[in-house]
Motif scaffolding. Structure first.
Motif, PDB file in Angstrom:
ATOM      1  N   ALA A  98      -6.482   3.010  -2.255  1.00  0.00           N
ATOM      2  CA  ALA A  98      -5.212   2.340  -2.562  1.00  0.00           C
ATOM      3  C   ALA A  98      -5.322   1.647  -3.922  1.00  0.00           C
ATOM      4  O   ALA A  98      -6.432   1.423  -4.428  1.00  0.00           O
ATOM      5  CB  ALA A  98      -4.888   1.331  -1.469  1.00  0.00           C
ATOM      6  N   PRO A  99      -4.193   1.277  -4.528  1.00  0.00           N
ATOM      7  CA  PRO A  99      -4.237   0.600  -5.834  1.00  0.00           C
ATOM      8  C   PRO A  99      -5.043  -0.701  -5.822  1.00  0.00           C
ATOM      9  O   PRO A  99      -5.611  -1.086  -6.837  1.00  0.00           O
ATOM     10  CB  PRO A  99      -2.766   0.320  -6.138  1.00  0.00           C
ATOM     11  CG  PRO A  99      -2.016   1.343  -5.362  1.00  0.00           C
ATOM     12  CD  PRO A  99      -2.830   1.598  -4.133  1.00  0.00           C
ATOM     13  N   ASP A 100      -5.133  -1.346  -4.658  1.00  0.00           N
ATOM     14  CA  ASP A 100      -5.917  -2.593  -4.591  1.00  0.00           C
ATOM     15  C   ASP A 100      -7.413  -2.333  -4.395  1.00  0.00           C
ATOM     16  O   ASP A 100      -8.198  -3.262  -4.271  1.00  0.00           O
ATOM     17  CB  ASP A 100      -5.386  -3.495  -3.485  1.00  0.00           C
ATOM     18  CG  ASP A 100      -5.501  -2.883  -2.095  1.00  0.00           C
ATOM     19  OD1 ASP A 100      -6.031  -1.763  -1.973  1.00  0.00           O
ATOM     20  OD2 ASP A 100      -5.048  -3.527  -1.126  1.00  0.00           O
ATOM     21  N   GLY A 101      -7.814  -1.035  -4.321  1.00  0.00           N
ATOM     22  CA  GLY A 101      -9.221  -0.669  -4.201  1.00  0.00           C
ATOM     23  C   GLY A 101      -9.682  -0.439  -2.775  1.00  0.00           C
ATOM     24  O   GLY A 101     -10.826  -0.034  -2.560  1.00  0.00           O
ATOM     25  N   SER A 102      -8.859  -0.692  -1.797  1.00  0.00           N
ATOM     26  CA  SER A 102      -9.264  -0.514  -0.400  1.00  0.00           C
ATOM     27  C   SER A 102      -9.148   0.953  -0.002  1.00  0.00           C
ATOM     28  O   SER A 102      -8.245   1.658  -0.427  1.00  0.00           O
ATOM     29  CB  SER A 102      -8.397  -1.385   0.516  1.00  0.00           C
ATOM     30  OG  SER A 102      -7.051  -0.989   0.426  1.00  0.00           O
ATOM     31  N   PRO A 103     -10.100   1.430   0.838  1.00  0.00           N
ATOM     32  CA  PRO A 103     -10.027   2.821   1.294  1.00  0.00           C
ATOM     33  C   PRO A 103      -8.948   2.968   2.371  1.00  0.00           C
ATOM     34  O   PRO A 103      -8.773   2.083   3.204  1.00  0.00           O
ATOM     35  CB  PRO A 103     -11.418   3.096   1.849  1.00  0.00           C
ATOM     36  CG  PRO A 103     -11.949   1.755   2.229  1.00  0.00           C
ATOM     37  CD  PRO A 103     -11.303   0.758   1.319  1.00  0.00           C
ATOM     38  N   ARG A 104      -8.280   4.090   2.347  1.00  0.00           N
ATOM     39  CA  ARG A 104      -7.221   4.376   3.335  1.00  0.00           C
ATOM     40  C   ARG A 104      -7.445   5.775   3.888  1.00  0.00           C
ATOM     41  O   ARG A 104      -7.985   6.644   3.209  1.00  0.00           O
ATOM     42  CB  ARG A 104      -5.835   4.323   2.686  1.00  0.00           C
ATOM     43  CG  ARG A 104      -5.477   3.011   2.053  1.00  0.00           C
ATOM     44  CD  ARG A 104      -4.952   2.059   3.105  1.00  0.00           C
ATOM     45  NE  ARG A 104      -4.752   0.733   2.585  1.00  0.00           N
ATOM     46  CZ  ARG A 104      -3.619   0.282   2.100  1.00  0.00           C
ATOM     47  NH1 ARG A 104      -2.560   1.045   2.051  1.00  0.00           N
ATOM     48  NH2 ARG A 104      -3.541  -0.958   1.671  1.00  0.00           N
ATOM     49  N   THR A 105      -6.974   6.000   5.114  1.00  0.00           N
ATOM     50  CA  THR A 105      -6.994   7.333   5.707  1.00  0.00           C
ATOM     51  C   THR A 105      -5.656   7.581   6.383  1.00  0.00           C
ATOM     52  O   THR A 105      -4.946   6.645   6.758  1.00  0.00           O
ATOM     53  CB  THR A 105      -8.116   7.481   6.760  1.00  0.00           C
ATOM     54  OG1 THR A 105      -7.911   6.519   7.790  1.00  0.00           O
ATOM     55  CG2 THR A 105      -9.487   7.321   6.149  1.00  0.00           C
ATOM     56  N   GLY A 106      -5.328   8.850   6.528  1.00  0.00           N
ATOM     57  CA  GLY A 106      -4.086   9.233   7.198  1.00  0.00           C
ATOM     58  C   GLY A 106      -3.989  10.745   7.287  1.00  0.00           C
ATOM     59  O   GLY A 106      -4.812  11.471   6.724  1.00  0.00           O
ATOM     60  N   ARG A 107      -2.965  11.198   8.005  1.00  0.00           N
ATOM     61  CA  ARG A 107      -2.743  12.639   8.157  1.00  0.00           C
ATOM     62  C   ARG A 107      -1.533  13.030   7.310  1.00  0.00           C
ATOM     63  O   ARG A 107      -0.504  12.380   7.351  1.00  0.00           O
ATOM     64  CB  ARG A 107      -2.493  12.997   9.619  1.00  0.00           C
ATOM     65  CG  ARG A 107      -3.707  12.735  10.490  1.00  0.00           C
ATOM     66  CD  ARG A 107      -3.507  13.219  11.896  1.00  0.00           C
ATOM     67  NE  ARG A 107      -3.525  14.655  12.030  1.00  0.00           N
ATOM     68  CZ  ARG A 107      -4.608  15.414  12.026  1.00  0.00           C
ATOM     69  NH1 ARG A 107      -5.778  14.868  11.871  1.00  0.00           N
ATOM     70  NH2 ARG A 107      -4.525  16.718  12.182  1.00  0.00           N
ATOM     71  N   THR A 108      -1.683  14.130   6.586  1.00  0.00           N
ATOM     72  CA  THR A 108      -0.589  14.634   5.753  1.00  0.00           C
ATOM     73  C   THR A 108      -0.728  16.139   5.598  1.00  0.00           C
ATOM     74  O   THR A 108      -1.736  16.726   5.997  1.00  0.00           O
ATOM     75  CB  THR A 108      -0.575  13.935   4.377  1.00  0.00           C
ATOM     76  OG1 THR A 108       0.613  14.281   3.687  1.00  0.00           O
ATOM     77  CG2 THR A 108      -1.785  14.318   3.540  1.00  0.00           C
ATOM     78  N   LEU A 109       0.265  16.756   5.004  1.00  0.00           N
ATOM     79  CA  LEU A 109       0.239  18.197   4.768  1.00  0.00           C
ATOM     80  C   LEU A 109      -0.599  18.520   3.536  1.00  0.00           C
ATOM     81  O   LEU A 109      -0.419  17.906   2.479  1.00  0.00           O
ATOM     82  CB  LEU A 109       1.650  18.734   4.573  1.00  0.00           C
ATOM     83  CG  LEU A 109       2.554  18.738   5.800  1.00  0.00           C
ATOM     84  CD1 LEU A 109       3.956  19.203   5.422  1.00  0.00           C
ATOM     85  CD2 LEU A 109       1.985  19.637   6.872  1.00  0.00           C
TER      86      LEU A 109
END
Length: 194
Positions: A98-109
């Motif tokens: 993310a722009p704040d440097g935190s890792p993110r996960t999610g499902r997408t195409l």
């Protein structure tokens, strides 16, 4: 052999005629009004709809941005979301920063046939949520033109149907009038002329 000339004449509703009734004049004005509204109103509705759709697509392009991501899982075994697509896309787990440097996960195409750990491009909205890729300017223009054409045709069809309904009502009134006139004239046909 010569073709027989048809009895249909243009502008017959507007010509002077001793047999022309008030309903014929009203019908002529209805036909003129309907076609004027179809041409001018349909054009206006189509243009406004196309412009609104194009603005909506431009808004999507402004609100969404691409971000590099890494596939958490492979997509070779995943089932495509749509059959027959040029590049089959599947839903998969991805990780991005993310722009704040935190890792993110999610499902997408994402495109199919990728290994876990492959780099892919994902799309986020202004709130940082996963979203679909916005349409390109060319695709958006094409879709906006389709929406505008559809709106113009729908408006024209509804206007035409309204005009036909008004003409049908006039025809009903004429039939009733003819019935009344026949009730008056019919009995006189049985008398002998002397």
């Amino acid at each position: 052999m010569r073709k027989a000339k048809g009895t249909r004449q243009r502008w017959w509703r507007w010509r002077r005629n001793s047999l022309r009734r008030h309903a014929d004049i009203v019908e002529a004005w209805i036909v003129l009004a309907v076609w004027t509204v179809i041409v001018l109103g349909g054009t206006l509705v189509g243009l406004v709809t196309a412009h609104a759709a194009d603005e909506s697509f431009a808004q999507l392009r402004r609100e969404r941005h691409s971000v590099p991501a890494v596939l958490v899982e492979g997509t070779a075994e995943a089932v495509p979301t749509a059959k027959g697509a040029a590049s089959e896309r599947v839903r998969a787990q991805v990780r991005w920063t993310a722009p704040d440097g935190s890792p993110r996960t999610g499902r997408t195409l994402v495109d199919s046939e990728h290994q876990a750990g492959s780099r892919v491009v994902i799309w986020l909205n202004n709130r940082g949520q996963l979203t679909a890729e916005p349409p390109t300017a060319g695709a958006a223009a094409f879709e906006a033109a389709l929406f505008g054409t559809g709106a113009a045709l729908t408006f024209g069809g509804l206007t035409y149907a309204t005009g036909r309904l008004a003409q049908w009502r006039l025809d009903q009134g004429r039939c009733e009038q003819w019935g009344r006139e026949w009730d008056q004239a019919g009995p006189q046909w049985g008398r002998k002329a002397t």
